[in-house]
Design a protein around this motif. Sequence first.
Motif, short mmCIF file in Angstrom:
data_model
loop_
_atom_site.label_atom_id
_atom_site.label_comp_id
_atom_site.label_asym_id
_atom_site.label_seq_id
_atom_site.Cartn_x
_atom_site.Cartn_y
_atom_site.Cartn_z
N UNK A 1 0.83 -1.20 0.00
CA UNK A 1 0.00 0.00 0.00
C UNK A 1 0.86 1.25 0.00
N UNK A 2 1.92 1.27 0.78
CA UNK A 2 2.72 2.46 0.94
C UNK A 2 3.34 2.96 -0.37
N UNK A 3 4.03 2.15 -1.15
CA UNK A 3 4.58 2.68 -2.40
C UNK A 3 3.50 3.23 -3.33
N UNK A 4 2.36 2.58 -3.37
CA UNK A 4 1.25 3.05 -4.20
C UNK A 4 0.81 4.42 -3.72
N UNK A 5 0.78 4.61 -2.42
CA UNK A 5 0.38 5.89 -1.84
C UNK A 5 1.44 6.96 -2.11
N UNK A 6 2.69 6.61 -1.95
CA UNK A 6 3.78 7.57 -2.16
C UNK A 6 3.76 8.11 -3.59
N UNK A 7 3.46 7.27 -4.55
CA UNK A 7 3.47 7.68 -5.95
C UNK A 7 2.12 8.22 -6.41
N UNK A 8 1.18 8.30 -5.49
CA UNK A 8 -0.19 8.77 -5.79
C UNK A 8 -0.84 7.94 -6.90
N UNK A 9 -0.59 6.65 -6.82
CA UNK A 9 -1.22 5.72 -7.74
C UNK A 9 -0.48 5.51 -9.06
N UNK A 10 0.58 6.26 -9.28
CA UNK A 10 1.32 6.09 -10.54
C UNK A 10 2.18 4.84 -10.48
N UNK A 11 2.25 4.14 -11.59
CA UNK A 11 3.02 2.90 -11.62
C UNK A 11 4.26 2.98 -12.51
N UNK A 12 4.43 4.11 -13.20
CA UNK A 12 5.60 4.28 -14.07
C UNK A 12 6.00 5.75 -14.07
N UNK A 13 7.31 6.02 -14.17
CA UNK A 13 7.75 7.42 -14.22
C UNK A 13 7.40 8.04 -15.55
N UNK A 14 7.33 9.38 -15.57
CA UNK A 14 7.04 10.08 -16.82
C UNK A 14 8.18 9.95 -17.81
N UNK A 15 9.39 9.76 -17.30
CA UNK A 15 10.54 9.55 -18.19
C UNK A 15 11.11 8.17 -17.91
N UNK A 16 11.57 7.51 -18.96
CA UNK A 16 12.04 6.14 -18.80
C UNK A 16 13.54 5.99 -19.06
N UNK A 17 14.29 7.08 -18.93
CA UNK A 17 15.72 7.01 -19.22
C UNK A 17 16.60 6.83 -17.98
N UNK A 18 15.99 6.61 -16.81
CA UNK A 18 16.78 6.33 -15.62
C UNK A 18 17.27 4.89 -15.64
#
Length: 135
Positions: free
Chosen positions: A19-36
């Motif tokens: 639950x915590x990671x989902x909460x930290x990211x506000x429900x997002x499952x992927x970053x807006x940029x994928x070059x990391x």
Amino acid sequence: MTPRWEDEETEEDGAGTMVRPYTITRGRTAPERDDFTLITVLTTAHDPRDGHGAAVHPGRLQPEHRMILERCLRPAAVAEVSADLNLPVSVTKILLADLVAQGLLLARAPLSVARAAGGADMGMLAALRDGLGRL
């Protein structure tokens, strides 16, 4: 004697942490940029500016965002930041992308940093590889 429900909670460690990671990211499952990558080098911007050159004043930051900015006062790899925060790399990348988008964090490909420093420090790279292997 420990109550049975406490034993189950420690045995099912994943149940409480999902639950915590989902909460930290506000429900997002992927970053807006994928070059990391795991070895992308991150540094806190000391004088953050937007695309027009105006000073950036961050809005309210989550505690994890503030911890990242503090950790990255000295250059750090994505894997190091993730380990220091004790968060999954996927969650860390989402938080990092937030800070880069706000201009508060700088991300650089590891090879460009190594070239700027006069070449890769093979000892440091070996230590990083060994550290990642231990994760």
